[in-house]
Motif scaffolding. Structure first.
Motif, PDB file in Angstrom:
ATOM      1  N   ARG A  17       0.460 -13.614  -8.270  1.00  0.00           N
ATOM      2  CA  ARG A  17       0.297 -12.850  -7.030  1.00  0.00           C
ATOM      3  C   ARG A  17       1.072 -13.505  -5.892  1.00  0.00           C
ATOM      4  O   ARG A  17       1.779 -12.854  -5.140  1.00  0.00           O
ATOM      5  N   GLU A  18       0.957 -14.819  -5.762  1.00  0.00           N
ATOM      6  CA  GLU A  18       1.639 -15.542  -4.678  1.00  0.00           C
ATOM      7  C   GLU A  18       3.160 -15.426  -4.806  1.00  0.00           C
ATOM      8  O   GLU A  18       3.856 -15.132  -3.837  1.00  0.00           O
ATOM      9  N   VAL A  80       4.189  -0.109  -6.047  1.00  0.00           N
ATOM     10  CA  VAL A  80       2.799   0.072  -6.458  1.00  0.00           C
ATOM     11  C   VAL A  80       2.648  -0.470  -7.876  1.00  0.00           C
ATOM     12  O   VAL A  80       3.426  -0.145  -8.768  1.00  0.00           O
ATOM     13  N   GLY A  81       1.670  -1.328  -8.067  1.00  0.00           N
ATOM     14  CA  GLY A  81       1.427  -1.913  -9.376  1.00  0.00           C
ATOM     15  C   GLY A  81       2.191  -3.193  -9.652  1.00  0.00           C
ATOM     16  O   GLY A  81       1.962  -3.835 -10.678  1.00  0.00           O
ATOM     17  N   TRP A  86      -6.011  -6.476  -6.969  1.00  0.00           N
ATOM     18  CA  TRP A  86      -6.772  -7.267  -6.004  1.00  0.00           C
ATOM     19  C   TRP A  86      -8.228  -6.895  -6.097  1.00  0.00           C
ATOM     20  O   TRP A  86      -8.575  -5.713  -6.168  1.00  0.00           O
ATOM     21  N   GLN A  87      -9.092  -7.883  -6.117  1.00  0.00           N
ATOM     22  CA  GLN A  87     -10.532  -7.645  -6.099  1.00  0.00           C
ATOM     23  C   GLN A  87     -11.037  -7.954  -4.710  1.00  0.00           C
ATOM     24  O   GLN A  87     -10.982  -9.089  -4.258  1.00  0.00           O
ATOM     25  N   GLY A  88     -11.473  -6.950  -4.018  1.00  0.00           N
ATOM     26  CA  GLY A  88     -11.971  -7.118  -2.658  1.00  0.00           C
ATOM     27  C   GLY A  88     -13.372  -7.696  -2.640  1.00  0.00           C
ATOM     28  O   GLY A  88     -13.944  -8.028  -3.678  1.00  0.00           O
ATOM     29  N   SER A 127      -5.955   2.439  -1.348  1.00  0.00           N
ATOM     30  CA  SER A 127      -4.799   2.509  -2.233  1.00  0.00           C
ATOM     31  C   SER A 127      -3.561   2.454  -1.357  1.00  0.00           C
ATOM     32  O   SER A 127      -3.638   2.551  -0.143  1.00  0.00           O
ATOM     33  N   GLY A 128      -2.440   2.312  -1.976  1.00  0.00           N
ATOM     34  CA  GLY A 128      -1.201   2.265  -1.209  1.00  0.00           C
ATOM     35  C   GLY A 128      -0.322   1.142  -1.681  1.00  0.00           C
ATOM     36  O   GLY A 128      -0.561   0.533  -2.716  1.00  0.00           O
ATOM     37  N   HIS A 129       0.691   0.875  -0.889  1.00  0.00           N
ATOM     38  CA  HIS A 129       1.673  -0.110  -1.310  1.00  0.00           C
ATOM     39  C   HIS A 129       1.982  -1.157  -0.248  1.00  0.00           C
ATOM     40  O   HIS A 129       2.864  -1.963  -0.441  1.00  0.00           O
ATOM     41  N   ALA A 130       1.258  -1.172   0.858  1.00  0.00           N
ATOM     42  CA  ALA A 130       1.538  -2.152   1.907  1.00  0.00           C
ATOM     43  C   ALA A 130       1.227  -3.558   1.409  1.00  0.00           C
ATOM     44  O   ALA A 130       0.265  -3.778   0.679  1.00  0.00           O
ATOM     45  N   LEU A 131       2.063  -4.499   1.788  1.00  0.00           N
ATOM     46  CA  LEU A 131       1.827  -5.906   1.483  1.00  0.00           C
ATOM     47  C   LEU A 131       1.026  -6.463   2.654  1.00  0.00           C
ATOM     48  O   LEU A 131       1.493  -6.467   3.795  1.00  0.00           O
ATOM     49  N   LEU A 132      -0.192  -6.893   2.391  1.00  0.00           N
ATOM     50  CA  LEU A 132      -1.090  -7.346   3.445  1.00  0.00           C
ATOM     51  C   LEU A 132      -1.274  -8.852   3.404  1.00  0.00           C
ATOM     52  O   LEU A 132      -1.303  -9.458   2.332  1.00  0.00           O
ATOM     53  N   HIS A 133      -1.425  -9.440   4.577  1.00  0.00           N
ATOM     54  CA  HIS A 133      -1.714 -10.867   4.702  1.00  0.00           C
ATOM     55  C   HIS A 133      -3.141 -11.097   4.204  1.00  0.00           C
ATOM     56  O   HIS A 133      -4.050 -10.363   4.568  1.00  0.00           O
ATOM     57  N   GLY A 134      -3.334 -12.095   3.379  1.00  0.00           N
ATOM     58  CA  GLY A 134      -4.650 -12.352   2.821  1.00  0.00           C
ATOM     59  C   GLY A 134      -5.617 -13.043   3.761  1.00  0.00           C
ATOM     60  O   GLY A 134      -6.818 -13.002   3.558  1.00  0.00           O
ATOM     61  N   ASP A 135      -5.117 -13.669   4.815  1.00  0.00           N
ATOM     62  CA  ASP A 135      -5.989 -14.418   5.727  1.00  0.00           C
ATOM     63  C   ASP A 135      -5.376 -14.438   7.125  1.00  0.00           C
ATOM     64  O   ASP A 135      -4.960 -15.483   7.614  1.00  0.00           O
TER      65      ASP A 135
END
Length: 149
Positions: A17-18, A80-81, A86-88, A127-135
């Motif tokens: 993932r990283e 996508v994929g 990701w497990q929220g 759902s979607g494809h945006a790359l989000l900051h994890g923290d």
């Protein structure tokens, strides 16, 4: 900078993932992450570009918000994929958070549990494809000559 993903049941997935996220984020025209220079998947090691931190401008929050927007825009529909699933957060996270508040003697207002439950449910449907900051929190940013990231 050298970073190693620590052992654990999901260490290989966290490494993938990283690496994938750093490669996607590298698409930003103005950098929002250090360049990924090398990896060793067997040891889960990443070698990243060293960046010199500079004192943030007086518009620190605006610079950071702009960097987050650039990060979010780096992923495309065809990605996508690409990232491992990701497990929220779950009900267990809500329970843990509320226990922490009680242990710290922080009052929990009526309705907070329902609000958190609603948030967790909404996050589970994203759902979607945006790359989000994890923290994305204050202090988890780096200010360089090219901007914030």
């Amino acid at each position: 900078m050298v970073k190693q993903i620590a052992d654990g049941p999901d260490a290989d997935e966290r490494f993938v993932r990283e690496v994938t996220a750093l490669r996607l984020a590298a698409r930003a025209e103005t950098p929002v992450v250090p360049a990924l220079l090398a990896t060793d998947p067997g040891e889960r090691v990443l070698v990243l570009e060293h960046l010199d931190h500079q004192r943030p401008s007086s518009d620190r929050i605006v610079d950071y918000a702009a960097a987050l927007a650039r990060l979010h825009a780096t992923a495309r529909p065809e990605d996508v994929g690409v990232l491992p699933p990701w497990q929220g957060p779950t009900q267990a996270d809500i329970d843990s958070f509320l226990r922490l508040a009680v242990a710290l003697h922080v009052p929990v207002m009526p309705g907070v549990s329902d609000e958190l439950d609603g948030l967790v449910n909404r996050l589970g449907q994203v759902s979607g494809h945006a790359l989000l900051h994890g923290d994305p929190c204050r202090g988890n940013d780096l200010h360089t000559a090219t901007g914030a990231g």
